[in-house]
Scaffold this active site. Structure first.
Site, short mmCIF file in Angstrom:
data_model
loop_
_atom_site.label_atom_id
_atom_site.label_comp_id
_atom_site.label_asym_id
_atom_site.label_seq_id
_atom_site.Cartn_x
_atom_site.Cartn_y
_atom_site.Cartn_z
N LYS A 137 0.87 -1.18 0.00
CA LYS A 137 0.00 0.00 0.00
C LYS A 137 0.90 1.22 0.00
CE LYS A 137 -4.47 0.96 0.27
NZ LYS A 137 -5.61 0.11 -0.10
N ASP A 177 -7.13 4.26 -4.35
CA ASP A 177 -7.76 4.12 -3.04
C ASP A 177 -8.37 5.50 -2.76
OD1 ASP A 177 -7.85 2.07 -0.63
OD2 ASP A 177 -7.47 3.99 0.30
P1 NDP Z 1 -13.07 7.68 -2.44
O1 NDP Z 1 -11.99 8.67 -2.33
O2 NDP Z 1 -13.70 7.44 -3.77
O3 NDP Z 1 -14.26 8.04 -1.42
C1 NDP Z 1 -14.00 8.14 -0.06
C2 NDP Z 1 -15.30 8.49 0.65
O4 NDP Z 1 -15.12 8.33 2.04
C3 NDP Z 1 -15.73 9.93 0.44
O5 NDP Z 1 -17.13 10.00 0.50
C4 NDP Z 1 -15.10 10.65 1.63
O6 NDP Z 1 -15.77 11.84 2.00
C5 NDP Z 1 -15.26 9.59 2.70
N1 NDP Z 1 -14.17 9.72 3.68
C6 NDP Z 1 -12.84 9.55 3.45
N2 NDP Z 1 -12.14 9.79 4.58
C7 NDP Z 1 -13.05 10.11 5.52
C8 NDP Z 1 -12.95 10.45 6.88
N3 NDP Z 1 -11.76 10.50 7.49
N4 NDP Z 1 -14.11 10.70 7.55
C9 NDP Z 1 -15.32 10.64 6.93
N5 NDP Z 1 -15.46 10.34 5.63
C10 NDP Z 1 -14.36 10.07 4.95
O7 NDP Z 1 -12.48 6.32 -1.84
P2 NDP Z 1 -12.96 4.83 -2.09
O8 NDP Z 1 -14.44 4.77 -2.23
O9 NDP Z 1 -12.12 4.25 -3.15
O10 NDP Z 1 -12.50 4.13 -0.71
C11 NDP Z 1 -13.38 4.05 0.41
C12 NDP Z 1 -12.89 2.94 1.32
O11 NDP Z 1 -12.88 1.69 0.60
C13 NDP Z 1 -11.47 3.10 1.87
O12 NDP Z 1 -11.41 2.53 3.15
C14 NDP Z 1 -10.63 2.24 0.91
O13 NDP Z 1 -9.43 1.81 1.51
C15 NDP Z 1 -11.59 1.09 0.67
N6 NDP Z 1 -11.36 0.30 -0.53
C16 NDP Z 1 -11.30 0.88 -1.77
C17 NDP Z 1 -11.12 0.09 -2.88
C18 NDP Z 1 -11.15 0.65 -4.27
O14 NDP Z 1 -11.09 -0.15 -5.21
N7 NDP Z 1 -11.28 1.96 -4.46
C19 NDP Z 1 -10.91 -1.36 -2.77
C20 NDP Z 1 -11.08 -1.87 -1.44
C21 NDP Z 1 -11.27 -1.05 -0.37
P3 NDP Z 1 -15.20 13.27 1.51
O15 NDP Z 1 -15.44 13.30 0.02
O16 NDP Z 1 -15.99 14.28 2.27
O17 NDP Z 1 -13.75 13.27 1.86
O1 2IT Z 2 -7.90 -1.65 -0.58
C1 2IT Z 2 -7.87 -2.14 -1.73
O2 2IT Z 2 -8.04 -3.34 -1.94
C2 2IT Z 2 -7.68 -1.22 -2.86
N1 2IT Z 2 -7.60 -0.02 -2.66
C3 2IT Z 2 -7.56 -1.76 -4.26
C4 2IT Z 2 -6.17 -2.28 -4.50
C5 2IT Z 2 -5.86 -2.69 -5.91
O3 2IT Z 2 -4.68 -2.99 -6.13
O4 2IT Z 2 -6.74 -2.73 -6.77
#
Ligand code: NDP
Ligand code: 2IT
Length: 464
Positions: A137, A177
């Site tokens: 990561k 992420d």
């Molecule tokens: P995005 O950046 O697309 O969206 C993040 C969302 O979470 C936004 O709505 C943001 O609000 C909110 N957020 C982030 N930090 C905070 C915080 N500290 N407090 C409150 N709200 C918060 O990210 P993703 O959707 O890609 O990721 C979301 C989660 O999913 C993370 O934990 C990530 O590690 C996990 N994840 C993502 C994957 C992927 O493929 N993208 C794969 C597996 C897991 P705001 O816009 O107001 O900041």
């Molecule tokens: O937390 C996760 O699994 C991710 N942000 C996606 C990682 C990836 O390599 O697609």
């Protein structure tokens, strides 16, 4: 399932305490990392209690010590010409079963502890997918909010100007992420290609025009709902007609909402760092599209009730007190605490399925499971994203693009396989067993299932 598996044995409990004491000493002030390791250690020490081969080889100690951490300065100039300095990292946790693989996070809260916890979790998650990927990561404390496209581009180029030395299609393959989506991956990939003069699949989540995979964008959120559907089926229940409270409004949350609604469920909430939307009529695909557009244009979710009557905006609040059948935390770590867990338990929630990584605090996780709530942990439930990333790597290596239908099917079948692995290792062992109400402990199932694969590979290599 044998009775002795139902509880952590006394000797393994004391081993966990000694192990955690050492870990705390070696990693001071790294609360998130310690939290993630402790949960896995509790389950793994129980699993290896009668298996000296894993104990003697100190497998858990080795997985909880990253192979390496690269930390570097990232300088860039903002639109006013001011010089800005941020810190970048890549944590390469473990490459026993494949190249390091995991996302990049750009958020002001990023520090070494957060990235170490994420890289550690990723190691188990990637093993659960059944694909050959190790765990890593990276990211930066750079705050992308309010920055222009040109500023984002300059930052990404500067970040990659150092990161390129440490990654490669057979070495380490980053992706997106929080704060890193299609736009950032484009800038990062462009700079890598320019420096190396090589075109290969060094990043995933790429645009479809330049080697990206169909379904990667949707895969994490859709995968969460497929995993949830399997959890419900295991209990002879159907998702159709259920209500869900979802947090977040980013990639994972919006795609989870879209799929949940498509399968006949009603999505009551979405949220961001400013508050949450409550829409008793349900947030359908059209409303999700509005939310996406609003977020990508820098707008506020607080405008939602003006667009969709009957809904409310709750400033500065989290959505967990809204009555529901299902909760899907899809924003960030530790967003669902013990008070939230108590509300969900009082409202008789059936299942919590984690779209985010480690969104549930340790005490909330124990409270939910002890009260018979099914808990799908992120390392299993949100693995659909990295799984399709793994398939993007396969497509790039074979210089082919597979059809959307094929990828949709592969995603569905990988999520079912992960669910089966969790059931295999989590059946008859949950905290609720002590109350006589035995449910599958998906947390333990995922931890043991992921551990076993990585550990067996490490045993084969000897002491390295
Ligand atoms: P995005 O950046 O697309 O969206 C993040 C969302 O979470 C936004 O709505 C943001 O609000 C909110 N957020 C982030 N930090 C905070 C915080 N500290 N407090 C409150 N709200 C918060 O990210 P993703 O959707 O890609 O990721 C979301 C989660 O999913 C993370 O934990 C990530 O590690 C996990 N994840 C993502 C994957 C992927 O493929 N993208 C794969 C597996 C897991 P705001 O816009 O107001 O900041
Ligand atoms: O937390 C996760 O699994 C991710 N942000 C996606 C990682 C990836 O390599 O697609």
């Amino acid at each position: 399932m044998t009775q002795e598996n139902a509880h952590v044995s006394d000797s393994s409990t004391s081993d966990v305490h000694a192990f955690m004491e050492g870990l705390r000493k070696r990693n001071p002030h790294q609360d998130e990392f310690i939290q993630a390791v402790e949960e896995v250690a509790e389950n793994v020490f129980d699993f290896v209690a009668n298996k000296p081969e894993y104990q003697d080889a100190e497998i858990m100690r080795r997985i909880a010590e990253p192979d390496r951490i690269v930390s570097f300065r990232v300088c860039w100039q903002d639109d006013e010409g001011r010089v800005r300095v941020e810190r970048g990292w890549r944590v390469q946790n473990n490459n026993a079963i494949g190249p390091y693989k995991g996302g990049l996070r750009f958020h002001e809260s990023v520090n070494e502890s957060v990235l170490k916890f994420l890289a550690f979790e990723q190691t188990f998650k990637n093993a659960l997918t059944g694909l050959p990927m190790g765990g890593g990561k990276g990211g930066s404390n750079f705050n992308p909010k309010g920055k222009s496209d040109a500023e984002i581009m300059r930052f990404c180029q500067s970040f990659m100007t150092e990161l390129y030395r440490h990654i490669g299609p057979d070495v380490d393959v980053p992706a997106g992420d929080i704060g890193v989506g299609a736009r950032e991956i484009g800038f990062l990939f462009g700079q890598y290609k320019r420096i190396r003069n090589e075109w290969h699949g060094v990043l995933t989540g790429k645009g479809l025009e330049y080697g990206g995979s169909p379904v990667r964008t949707e895969s994490t959120g859709y995968g969460v709902v497929y995993f949830l559907r399997e959890m419900l089926r295991e209990e002879d229940r159907e998702l159709d007609g259920m209500s869900a409270v979802i947090s977040g409004a980013g990639n994972v949350a919006t795609h989870a909402a879209e799929k949940f609604a498509e399968l006949g469920g009603k999505v009551l909430t979405l949220s961001d760092s400013k508050g949450f939307i409550h829409d008793p009529d349900g947030i359908d695909a059209k409303k999700v599209a509005w939310i996406r557009q609003q977020k990508s244009s820098g707008g506020s979710l607080s405008d939602y009730p003006e667009q969709f009557s009957g809904s409310e905006w709750h400033e500065g609040k989290k959505p967990w007190s809204v009555g529901c059948d299902i909760a899907l935390p899809c924003a960030t770590q530790n967003e669902l605490d013990i008070d939230a867990a108590k509300s969900l338990i009082d409202n008789e929630v059936l299942a919590v399925c984690e779209g985010a990584n480690m969104p549930t605090t340790a005490d909330a996780s124990h409270a939910l499971r002890s009260n018979g709530v099914l808990l799908g942990p992120g390392k299993a439930a949100n693995a659909g994203g990295v799984a399709v990333s793994g398939l993007e790597m396969s497509q790039n290596a074979g210089r082919r693009t597979w059809s959307e239908d094929r990828l949709q099917e592969e995603l569905c079948s990988i999520m079912k396989d992960i669910h089966r692995t969790c059931v295999e290792h989590g059946e008859g062992t949950g905290p609720a067993c002590e109350e006589g109400e035995c449910k599958i402990d998906y947390v333990k199932g995922a931890n043991v299932g992921g551990f076993k694969k990585v550990a067996d590979a490490m045993l084969a290599f000897g002491v390295v």
